[in-house]
Design a protein around this motif. Structure first.
Motif, PDB file in Angstrom:
ATOM      1  N   GLU A 150       1.732   2.242  -3.584  1.00 36.46           N
ATOM      2  CA  GLU A 150       0.647   2.326  -4.559  1.00 36.46           C
ATOM      3  C   GLU A 150       0.729   3.593  -5.405  1.00 36.46           C
TER       4      GLU A 150
ATOM      5  N   ARG B 183      -0.356  -7.786  -4.264  1.00 37.57           N
ATOM      6  CA  ARG B 183      -0.884  -7.838  -2.898  1.00 37.57           C
ATOM      7  C   ARG B 183      -1.050  -9.285  -2.426  1.00 37.57           C
TER       8      ARG B 183
ATOM      9  N   ALA C  97       0.816  -1.216   0.000  1.00 36.59           N
ATOM     10  CA  ALA C  97       0.000   0.000   0.000  1.00 36.59           C
ATOM     11  C   ALA C  97       0.849   1.265   0.000  1.00 36.59           C
ATOM     12  N   GLU C  98       2.050   1.186   0.592  1.00 33.34           N
ATOM     13  CA  GLU C  98       2.927   2.348   0.644  1.00 33.34           C
ATOM     14  C   GLU C  98       3.589   2.644  -0.702  1.00 33.34           C
TER      15      GLU C  98
END
Length: 235
Positions: free
Chosen positions: A144, A199, A141-142
């Protein structure tokens, strides 16, 4: 155990310039015949990587360290496939059709370019996200924002590639085989699937057997799509 070998933590590339991978791509561009399928893709990818470098230098990425790490990890997977083929080792399944058909006279340059993008986005990018997360000590997520910015650039470039390499106005006819092939593949859909795959692989990192099985199936599926994109066509 391909997944474990390819995804093992490696020296941190954060902050390192793109000069190394750019130098490799420029050397390939100078050495390969222009009509070679790898050369066609390499020119496309070199343009992308140079543009990413310019945007990083211009401060267009909020986290330049993360952007460089992701881009270098990404490029290293393509270059590893090239090195493996040059050493008579079988490349990953996603790259195999392009290496096998790189000199086929019935495959058009646009097909070579898109087949390379398919292999690199559909397979390599998902693994590169995992590689970068391991190097940076972060969660997907960091990354993205960096993933999306590179993806947006690729979509723009794909549009330009289709315009520049489309062989003629006759291909606007819906019955043309190349028109049919191109309509069956979408970079935006491939990018979305890649983010989901990245992911999933990150979630499976402590289950190496499942991670390896997932990676092998992803590799095979992307390779199948690449083989379809490289279907030789009549003149």
């Amino acid at each position: 155990m391909p997944y474990l070998e390819q995804s093992a933590p490696a020296p941190d590339t954060a902050g390192a310039p793109l000069d190394g991978v750019l130098g490799r791509m420029r050397a390939l561009d100078a050495a390969l015949p222009s009509r070679d399928g790898i050369a066609v893709f390499n020119r496309v990818y070199l343009a992308v990587t140079e543009e990413v470098g310019r945007r990083i230098d211009a401060g267009r990425f909020a986290d330049a360290r993360a952007a460089v790490t992701l881009d270098v990890r990404f490029a290293e997977r393509y270059l590893a496939a090239v090195d493996g083929a040059a050493s008579d080792r079988r490349p990953p399944a996603c790259w195999r059709p392009l290496f096998q058909l790189r000199r086929h006279p019935g495959v058009r340059p646009l097909q070579f370019a898109l087949a390379g993008i398919n292999a690199h986005i559909g397979h390599d990018l998902a693994l590169a996200v995992v590689d970068a997360c391991r190097s940076l000590g972060c969660e997907p997520a960091e990354l993205e924002d960096e993933f999306d910015r590179v993806g947006d650039l690729l979509v723009t470039l794909e549009e330009r590639i289709r315009e520049e390499l489309m062989p003629g106005p006759d291909l606007l006819q819906i019955a043309d085989p190349l028109t049919h092939l191109l309509g069956a593949w979408s970079l935006e859909r491939a990018r979305d699937a890649t983010w989901s795959a990245a992911r999933a692989l990150w979630a499976l990192r402590r289950l190496p057997d499942l991670a390896e099985e997932f990676t092998d199936r992803l590799d095979a599926a992307v390779g199948f799509a690449g083989r379809m994109l490289l279907t030789p066509l009549p003149d």
